[in-house]
Design a protein around this motif. Structure first.
Motif, PDB file in Angstrom:
ATOM      1  N   TYR A   1       0.861  -1.174   0.000  1.00 41.30           N
ATOM      2  CA  TYR A   1       0.000   0.000   0.000  1.00 41.30           C
ATOM      3  C   TYR A   1       0.895   1.221   0.000  1.00 41.30           C
ATOM      4  O   TYR A   1       1.399   1.619   1.051  1.00 41.30           O
ATOM      5  N   GLY A   2       1.165   1.790  -1.174  1.00 47.21           N
ATOM      6  CA  GLY A   2       2.059   2.924  -1.157  1.00 47.21           C
ATOM      7  C   GLY A   2       2.226   3.604  -2.488  1.00 47.21           C
ATOM      8  O   GLY A   2       1.689   3.194  -3.513  1.00 47.21           O
ATOM      9  N   LEU A   3       3.032   4.670  -2.439  1.00 52.87           N
ATOM     10  CA  LEU A   3       3.347   5.465  -3.610  1.00 52.87           C
ATOM     11  C   LEU A   3       4.820   5.830  -3.527  1.00 52.87           C
ATOM     12  O   LEU A   3       5.296   6.262  -2.477  1.00 52.87           O
ATOM     13  N   GLY A   4       5.553   5.604  -4.602  1.00 54.53           N
ATOM     14  CA  GLY A   4       6.965   5.917  -4.533  1.00 54.53           C
ATOM     15  C   GLY A   4       7.646   5.814  -5.876  1.00 54.53           C
ATOM     16  O   GLY A   4       6.994   5.826  -6.924  1.00 54.53           O
ATOM     17  N   TRP A   5       8.960   5.699  -5.846  1.00 54.53           N
ATOM     18  CA  TRP A   5       9.751   5.609  -7.064  1.00 54.53           C
ATOM     19  C   TRP A   5      10.633   4.374  -6.969  1.00 54.53           C
ATOM     20  O   TRP A   5      11.141   4.031  -5.895  1.00 54.53           O
ATOM     21  N   TYR A   6      10.849   3.739  -8.098  1.00 52.07           N
ATOM     22  CA  TYR A   6      11.482   2.431  -8.065  1.00 52.07           C
ATOM     23  C   TYR A   6      12.335   2.253  -9.309  1.00 52.07           C
ATOM     24  O   TYR A   6      11.887   2.515 -10.419  1.00 52.07           O
ATOM     25  N   SER A   7      13.585   1.842  -9.133  1.00 54.31           N
ATOM     26  CA  SER A   7      14.483   1.607 -10.263  1.00 54.31           C
ATOM     27  C   SER A   7      14.694   0.118 -10.442  1.00 54.31           C
ATOM     28  O   SER A   7      14.979  -0.593  -9.479  1.00 54.31           O
ATOM     29  N   GLU A   8      14.519  -0.362 -11.671  1.00 48.88           N
ATOM     30  CA  GLU A   8      14.618  -1.790 -11.917  1.00 48.88           C
ATOM     31  C   GLU A   8      16.032  -2.235 -12.268  1.00 48.88           C
ATOM     32  O   GLU A   8      16.332  -3.426 -12.250  1.00 48.88           O
ATOM     33  N   ALA A   9      16.895  -1.311 -12.653  1.00 47.25           N
ATOM     34  CA  ALA A   9      18.250  -1.685 -13.038  1.00 47.25           C
ATOM     35  C   ALA A   9      19.199  -0.536 -12.743  1.00 47.25           C
ATOM     36  O   ALA A   9      18.779   0.609 -12.530  1.00 47.25           O
ATOM     37  N   MET A  10      20.458  -0.840 -12.735  1.00 48.08           N
ATOM     38  CA  MET A  10      21.475   0.178 -12.450  1.00 48.08           C
ATOM     39  C   MET A  10      21.483   1.244 -13.542  1.00 48.08           C
ATOM     40  O   MET A  10      21.279   0.967 -14.719  1.00 48.08           O
ATOM     41  N   ASN A  11      21.738   2.468 -13.118  1.00 47.96           N
ATOM     42  CA  ASN A  11      21.884   3.613 -14.029  1.00 47.96           C
ATOM     43  C   ASN A  11      20.622   3.901 -14.837  1.00 47.96           C
ATOM     44  O   ASN A  11      20.694   4.514 -15.901  1.00 47.96           O
ATOM     45  N   ILE A  12      19.466   3.409 -14.379  1.00 50.74           N
ATOM     46  CA  ILE A  12      18.188   3.708 -15.026  1.00 50.74           C
ATOM     47  C   ILE A  12      17.347   4.524 -14.062  1.00 50.74           C
ATOM     48  O   ILE A  12      17.164   4.119 -12.908  1.00 50.74           O
ATOM     49  N   PRO A  13      16.852   5.689 -14.472  1.00 54.58           N
ATOM     50  CA  PRO A  13      16.041   6.509 -13.558  1.00 54.58           C
ATOM     51  C   PRO A  13      14.856   5.709 -13.031  1.00 54.58           C
ATOM     52  O   PRO A  13      14.299   4.857 -13.731  1.00 54.58           O
ATOM     53  N   PRO A  14      14.448   5.981 -11.814  1.00 52.96           N
ATOM     54  CA  PRO A  14      13.360   5.187 -11.228  1.00 52.96           C
ATOM     55  C   PRO A  14      12.008   5.475 -11.864  1.00 52.96           C
ATOM     56  O   PRO A  14      11.755   6.566 -12.359  1.00 52.96           O
TER      57      PRO A  14
END
Length: 292
Positions: free
Chosen positions: A48-61
């Motif tokens: 339950y949330g809201l945020g930012w998430y990066s799936e790989a290195m050097n890739i903006p979330p």
């Protein structure tokens, strides 16, 4: 005043339960319960949330929004859109019955025009089967015949074996529908064969008038002369006209019925003459016997 204090207390209580945390080491997030998480690609994401998430290195979330049982979007205090727990999306309904369920509304797709005689995809998709791909889609079609942006329709395209999609059916701006042709001249034009169990054609002025008193059916001698001169029956189109213009089924049925009825009456007249000749022949035979 008491109402404002109550709202303030409720807001503080909600903020106390909602916690900010690092979304898998990628960016800030706000979650209702940080401990209640699931793993996505080996990184924690709050149910339950809201945020930012990066799936790989050097890739903006990426921004993410998560709701365990689903997500509802509200305006003016009413739920307008839902993504339920199974991934179905509902717009105008809170009980979607398919992957995308639109209730009591319509979809408007606006495409940018870049020139005449162009096609713009509205719905398009591909599917790979046994190493080959097929393509199908619905396109906004502009033929330019009415001036730029004035003559548009819908083109339904399909392809097989990786070929460029070809138009299977076209609906022009004037409402004409073409199958196997891009230039339908009638409401429904087909360049190919049609198979059906039954076709009903409406017709008026059916030629029962042939049997009315005073109708001139002509003579067989006159009919013979016309055929020798014109190489077709009276009132019927010739071969060149049919090849150039086709035939109207209802009109042709009426003409054929007219000829059948005329020839039937002529056959009746011929039969009457044959009967008279047979009777005279019998009389002549009796006279010959008497003389002998």
């Amino acid at each position: 005043m008491k109402r404002l204090v109550l709202i303030a207390l409720l807001s503080v209580s909600a903020l106390a339960k909602a916690q900010t945390f690092d979304a898998g080491g990628n960016g800030p997030a706000v979650a209702w319960d940080v401990a209640d998480r699931f793993n996505y690609l080996g990184k924690p994401v709050a149910h339950y949330g809201l945020g930012w998430y990066s799936e790989a290195m050097n890739i903006p979330p990426y921004m993410y929004m998560s709701g365990f049982a689903g997500i509802k979007l509200f305006t003016w205090g009413e739920a307008r859109m839902i993504i339920d727990g199974s991934g179905k999306v509902g717009i105008g309904t809170l009980n979607p019955e398919s992957k995308l369920h639109l209730q009591d509304g319509s979809v408007f797709i606006k495409t940018l025009r870049t020139g005449s005689n162009s096609e713009y995809p509205l719905i398009s998709g591909t599917q790979a089967v046994n190493g080959t791909s097929g393509h199908a889609g619905i396109y906004l079609y502009e033929d330019g015949s009415g001036g730029f942006g004035q003559a548009s329709g819908l083109a339904f395209k399909v392809s097989v074996n990786d070929a460029s999609p070809a138009t299977a059916m076209l609906i022009k701006a004037n409402g004409n529908i073409g199958i196997g042709t891009d230039t339908p001249r009638e409401k429904f034009s087909v360049n190919g064969n049609i198979r059906a169990r039954e076709i009903k054609v409406e017709a008026t002025n059916w030629p029962d008038y042939v049997f009315e008193e005073g109708y001139d059916i002509g003579t067989l001698e006159g009919l013979e002369g016309y055929i020798k001169a014109n190489k077709h029956l009276p009132d019927m189109p010739n071969a060149k006209a049919v090849e150039a213009n086709g035939i109207a089924v209802s009109e042709m049925l009426k003409l054929q019925q007219q000829k059948i009825e005329e020839l039937t009456l002529q056959l009746i007249e011929v039969n009457k003459k044959v009967v008279i000749l047979q009777q005279q022949n019998q009389v002549n035979k009796k006279k010959i016997k008497i003389k002998k």
